[in-house]
Design a protein around this motif. Structure first.
Motif, PDB file in Angstrom:
ATOM      1  N   ASP A   3       0.892  -4.884  -1.050  1.00 54.13           N
ATOM      2  CA  ASP A   3       0.028  -3.702  -1.077  1.00 54.13           C
ATOM      3  C   ASP A   3       0.365  -2.779  -2.250  1.00 54.13           C
ATOM      4  OD1 ASP A   3      -1.392  -4.456   1.137  1.00 54.13           O
ATOM      5  OD2 ASP A   3      -0.142  -3.323   2.540  1.00 54.13           O
ATOM      6  N   ILE A   4       1.498  -3.006  -2.892  1.00 57.63           N
ATOM      7  CA  ILE A   4       1.946  -2.127  -3.968  1.00 57.63           C
ATOM      8  C   ILE A   4       1.942  -2.823  -5.330  1.00 57.63           C
ATOM      9  CG2 ILE A   4       3.884  -0.748  -4.854  1.00 57.63           C
ATOM     10  CD1 ILE A   4       2.596   0.447  -2.363  1.00 57.63           C
ATOM     11  N   TYR A   5       2.403  -4.069  -5.365  1.00 55.85           N
ATOM     12  CA  TYR A   5       2.532  -4.773  -6.647  1.00 55.85           C
ATOM     13  C   TYR A   5       1.538  -5.930  -6.711  1.00 55.85           C
ATOM     14  CZ  TYR A   5       6.976  -2.283  -6.521  1.00 55.85           C
ATOM     15  OH  TYR A   5       7.932  -1.298  -6.422  1.00 55.85           O
ATOM     16  N   GLU A   6       1.027  -6.160  -7.893  1.00 60.10           N
ATOM     17  CA  GLU A   6       0.172  -7.329  -8.121  1.00 60.10           C
ATOM     18  C   GLU A   6       0.455  -7.860  -9.517  1.00 60.10           C
ATOM     19  OE1 GLU A   6      -3.915  -6.138  -7.876  1.00 60.10           O
ATOM     20  OE2 GLU A   6      -3.761  -4.744  -9.570  1.00 60.10           O
ATOM     21  N   MET A   7       0.054  -9.109  -9.729  1.00 60.61           N
ATOM     22  CA  MET A   7       0.270  -9.692 -11.047  1.00 60.61           C
ATOM     23  C   MET A   7      -0.913  -9.344 -11.952  1.00 60.61           C
ATOM     24  SD  MET A   7       3.173 -10.954 -10.692  1.00 60.61           S
ATOM     25  CE  MET A   7       3.350 -11.711 -12.325  1.00 60.61           C
ATOM     26  N   ASN A   8      -0.597  -9.009 -13.190  1.00 61.41           N
ATOM     27  CA  ASN A   8      -1.616  -8.796 -14.208  1.00 61.41           C
ATOM     28  C   ASN A   8      -1.195  -9.662 -15.388  1.00 61.41           C
ATOM     29  OD1 ASN A   8      -3.557  -7.917 -15.942  1.00 61.41           O
ATOM     30  ND2 ASN A   8      -2.722  -5.851 -16.201  1.00 61.41           N
ATOM     31  N   ASP A   9      -1.888 -10.780 -15.547  1.00 64.30           N
ATOM     32  CA  ASP A   9      -1.397 -11.839 -16.425  1.00 64.30           C
ATOM     33  C   ASP A   9      -0.010 -12.250 -15.945  1.00 64.30           C
ATOM     34  OD1 ASP A   9      -3.710 -11.945 -17.924  1.00 64.30           O
ATOM     35  OD2 ASP A   9      -3.037 -10.380 -19.281  1.00 64.30           O
ATOM     36  N   ASP A  10       1.011 -12.153 -16.757  1.00 60.25           N
ATOM     37  CA  ASP A  10       2.335 -12.645 -16.361  1.00 60.25           C
ATOM     38  C   ASP A  10       3.294 -11.532 -15.975  1.00 60.25           C
ATOM     39  OD1 ASP A  10       1.574 -15.243 -16.711  1.00 60.25           O
ATOM     40  OD2 ASP A  10       2.271 -15.361 -18.777  1.00 60.25           O
ATOM     41  N   ILE A  11       2.764 -10.330 -15.784  1.00 62.18           N
ATOM     42  CA  ILE A  11       3.605  -9.171 -15.526  1.00 62.18           C
ATOM     43  C   ILE A  11       3.154  -8.500 -14.231  1.00 62.18           C
ATOM     44  CG2 ILE A  11       4.199  -6.877 -16.429  1.00 62.18           C
ATOM     45  CD1 ILE A  11       5.407  -9.064 -18.088  1.00 62.18           C
ATOM     46  N   ALA A  12       4.122  -8.024 -13.461  1.00 64.12           N
ATOM     47  CA  ALA A  12       3.769  -7.273 -12.256  1.00 64.12           C
ATOM     48  C   ALA A  12       3.355  -5.857 -12.639  1.00 64.12           C
ATOM     49  CB  ALA A  12       4.957  -7.231 -11.301  1.00 64.12           C
ATOM     50  N   GLU A  32       4.097   6.364   2.798  1.00 66.39           N
ATOM     51  CA  GLU A  32       5.425   6.527   3.399  1.00 66.39           C
ATOM     52  C   GLU A  32       5.906   5.269   4.120  1.00 66.39           C
ATOM     53  OE1 GLU A  32       6.661   9.905   6.068  1.00 66.39           O
ATOM     54  OE2 GLU A  32       5.680  11.026   4.436  1.00 66.39           O
ATOM     55  N   ASP A  33       5.001   4.577   4.776  1.00 68.53           N
ATOM     56  CA  ASP A  33       5.421   3.412   5.574  1.00 68.53           C
ATOM     57  C   ASP A  33       5.799   2.218   4.704  1.00 68.53           C
ATOM     58  OD1 ASP A  33       2.775   3.087   4.784  1.00 68.53           O
ATOM     59  OD2 ASP A  33       2.260   1.874   6.528  1.00 68.53           O
ATOM     60  N   LEU A  34       5.584   2.322   3.395  1.00 70.47           N
ATOM     61  CA  LEU A  34       5.964   1.224   2.493  1.00 70.47           C
ATOM     62  C   LEU A  34       7.151   1.586   1.605  1.00 70.47           C
ATOM     63  CD1 LEU A  34       2.452  -0.128   1.416  1.00 70.47           C
ATOM     64  CD2 LEU A  34       4.054  -1.137   3.041  1.00 70.47           C
ATOM     65  N   GLU A  35       7.667   2.811   1.765  1.00 71.81           N
ATOM     66  CA  GLU A  35       8.753   3.251   0.882  1.00 71.81           C
ATOM     67  C   GLU A  35       9.986   2.360   0.996  1.00 71.81           C
ATOM     68  OE1 GLU A  35       9.515   7.386   1.547  1.00 71.81           O
ATOM     69  OE2 GLU A  35       7.744   8.014   0.400  1.00 71.81           O
ATOM     70  N   GLU A  36      10.337   1.984   2.216  1.00 69.37           N
ATOM     71  CA  GLU A  36      11.525   1.152   2.408  1.00 69.37           C
ATOM     72  C   GLU A  36      11.328  -0.225   1.766  1.00 69.37           C
ATOM     73  OE1 GLU A  36      14.202   2.701   3.558  1.00 69.37           O
ATOM     74  OE2 GLU A  36      15.222   0.867   2.929  1.00 69.37           O
ATOM     75  N   ASP A  37      10.122  -0.765   1.905  1.00 68.87           N
ATOM     76  CA  ASP A  37       9.830  -2.070   1.290  1.00 68.87           C
ATOM     77  C   ASP A  37       9.916  -1.984  -0.235  1.00 68.87           C
ATOM     78  OD1 ASP A  37       9.409  -3.067   3.801  1.00 68.87           O
ATOM     79  OD2 ASP A  37       7.232  -3.081   3.667  1.00 68.87           O
ATOM     80  N   VAL A  38       9.490  -0.872  -0.796  1.00 70.47           N
ATOM     81  CA  VAL A  38       9.548  -0.697  -2.248  1.00 70.47           C
ATOM     82  C   VAL A  38      10.999  -0.603  -2.718  1.00 70.47           C
ATOM     83  CG1 VAL A  38       9.070   0.973  -4.100  1.00 70.47           C
ATOM     84  CG2 VAL A  38       7.241   0.244  -2.556  1.00 70.47           C
ATOM     85  N   ARG A  39      11.820   0.128  -1.950  1.00 69.47           N
ATOM     86  CA  ARG A  39      13.250   0.186  -2.304  1.00 69.47           C
ATOM     87  C   ARG A  39      13.861  -1.198  -2.280  1.00 69.47           C
ATOM     88  NH1 ARG A  39      13.212   4.491   1.494  1.00 69.47           N
ATOM     89  NH2 ARG A  39      12.883   6.457   0.427  1.00 69.47           N
ATOM     90  N   GLU A  40      13.493  -1.970  -1.277  1.00 76.46           N
ATOM     91  CA  GLU A  40      14.015  -3.332  -1.156  1.00 76.46           C
ATOM     92  C   GLU A  40      13.547  -4.192  -2.333  1.00 76.46           C
ATOM     93  OE1 GLU A  40      13.249  -5.196   2.686  1.00 76.46           O
ATOM     94  OE2 GLU A  40      13.270  -7.135   1.675  1.00 76.46           O
ATOM     95  N   ALA A  41      12.293  -4.059  -2.706  1.00 77.64           N
ATOM     96  CA  ALA A  41      11.774  -4.832  -3.841  1.00 77.64           C
ATOM     97  C   ALA A  41      12.514  -4.472  -5.120  1.00 77.64           C
ATOM     98  CB  ALA A  41      10.270  -4.582  -4.003  1.00 77.64           C
TER      99      ALA A  41
END
Ligand code: SF4
Length: 62
Positions: free
Chosen positions: A22-31, A40-49
């Motif tokens: 829901d936060i990162y996607e590929m654009n050509d070969d780069i995220a 807020e409910d994705l903040e922990e997942d982003v820290r983990e990423a």
């Protein structure tokens, strides 16, 4: 929280896209980041990423 990807460091491994699609996607070969502000409910997942990124290319601004 905000997040961005340093395009000079990203190797395009897609790990962050698999971890938080829901936060990162590929654009050509780069995220890239899809949102201005991380929900807020994705903040922990982003820290983990960010911690898991093998290139340390993910920047998190709290
Ligand atoms: Fe790029 Fe890191 Fe995401 Fe891999 S985990 S695609 S190196 S930002």
């Amino acid at each position: 929280m905000k997040t961005r990807v340093d395009p000079d460091l990203c190797t395009g491994c897609e790990l962050c896209v698999d971890t938080v699609p829901d936060i990162y996607e590929m654009n050509d070969d780069i995220a890239v980041v899809k949102v201005d502000v991380v929900p807020e409910d994705l903040e922990e997942d982003v820290r983990e990423a960010a911690e898991s990124c093998p290139a340390e290319a993910i920047i998190v601004e709290e």
